[in-house]
Design an enzyme around this catalytic site. Structure first.
Site, PDB file in Angstrom:
ATOM      1  N   HIS A   1     -40.652   8.490  32.277  1.00 52.09           N
ATOM      2  CA  HIS A   1     -39.561   7.535  32.050  1.00 52.09           C
ATOM      3  C   HIS A   1     -38.493   7.775  33.104  1.00 52.09           C
ATOM      4  CE1 HIS A   1     -36.463   5.720  28.976  1.00 52.09           C
ATOM      5  NE2 HIS A   1     -36.421   5.138  30.163  1.00 52.09           N
TER       6      HIS A   1
ATOM      7  N   GLU B   1     -42.358   4.216  32.457  1.00 50.56           N
ATOM      8  CA  GLU B   1     -41.429   3.658  31.478  1.00 50.56           C
ATOM      9  C   GLU B   1     -40.094   3.417  32.160  1.00 50.56           C
ATOM     10  OE1 GLU B   1     -43.063   5.655  27.337  1.00 50.56           O
ATOM     11  OE2 GLU B   1     -41.268   6.489  28.291  1.00 50.56           O
TER      12      GLU B   1
ATOM     13  N   HIS C   1     -44.320   7.473  20.195  1.00 55.05           N
ATOM     14  CA  HIS C   1     -42.968   7.948  19.878  1.00 55.05           C
ATOM     15  C   HIS C   1     -43.006   8.823  18.634  1.00 55.05           C
ATOM     16  CE1 HIS C   1     -38.739   8.067  20.873  1.00 55.05           C
ATOM     17  NE2 HIS C   1     -38.487   8.115  19.579  1.00 55.05           N
TER      18      HIS C   1
END
EC number: 2.6.99.2
Length: 244
Positions: free
Chosen positions: A48, A75, A196
């Site tokens: 990310h 991400e 997640h």
């Protein structure tokens, strides 16, 4: 399980970079960690690139794009800056996620319904660069339909509500909601990933949902790696998914 139907494992290495940034050192090296994860059975590497660069930075993304033997899933927030970076680096996969500077980690799914025009534009530009786009969304039919209308070929279902459930009943309710959302998304012709908050004790129920393509898992793998080593941590998660 046949190889063709196996649930793919994307290993998120953000927290290797978090450890590096904690002291501002050159180590540990995220690229080195990514290569170990690949050798241990990861099907892809997720990073990310946050707007504040709190862990992964531009240099990491560029080096990973040049060295990975599997594939990178980048991400990123749906911003002009990030779209430009992604179109330049051209990772095989991008996942658009919501982002707040004050959050410790991504707190919920992307509001595609409320930002459809801009997200559709991002999807179009990334797709034209040869990038497969997914949208990180909550398990809601309205968001799934909006994702399809934006032209995203894939979604990633946010499993945080399931992972953070405080009771068995609450967890089962969240699991049922995710199952329903996965089936609905598959009926819309979307590729369905999830992630997640998944760890070694709650991942199997998500992996067993029919049609799940890939699970992206990071914190729990890196946490176990601190005790057992990264190779063993990735192999253990891969073995868990292979029981499906």
């Amino acid at each position: 399980m046949s190889f063709m139907s196996r649930v793919l494992l994307g290993v998120n290495i953000d927290h290797i970079a978090t450890l590096r940034q904690a002291r501002g050192t050159r180590y540990p090296e995220p690229v080195q960690a990514a290569l170990v994860a690949e050798q241990a059975g990861a099907d892809g590497i997720t990073v990310h690139l946050r707007e504040d660069r709190r862990h992964i930075n531009d240099r990491d993304v560029e080096l990973l794009a040049q060295t990975l033997q599997t594939r990178m899933n980048l991400e990123m927030a749906a911003t002009e800056e990030m779209v430009v970076i992604a179109c330049r680096i051209q990772p095989p996969h991008c996942c658009l996620v919501p982002e707040k500077r004050e959050e410790l980690t991504t707190e919920g799914g992307l509001d595609v319904v409320g930002n459809k025009a801009w997200i559709a534009q991002c999807c179009q530009r990334l797709g034209q660069a040869g990038i497969e786009v997914s949208l990180f969304i909550d398990a809601e039919e309205s968001q799934i339909l909006a994702a399809r209308e934006c032209g995203a070929p894939a979604i990633e279902i946010h499993t945080g509500g399931y992972a953070d459930a405080q009771t068995i009943d609450q967890q089962q309710q969240e699991l049922a909601r995710i199952r329903s959302a996965v089936a609905f998304a598959l009926a819309q012709g979307l590729i369905v990933n999830a992630g997640h908050g998944l760890h070694y004790h709650n991942t199997l129920a998500i992996a067993e949902i029919p049609g799940i393509n890939e699970l992206n898992i990071g914190h729990s793998i890196i946490a176990r790696a601190a005790i057992t080593g990264l190779d063993e941590a990735v192999r253990s998660m891969r073995s868990l998914l292979d029981t499906v």
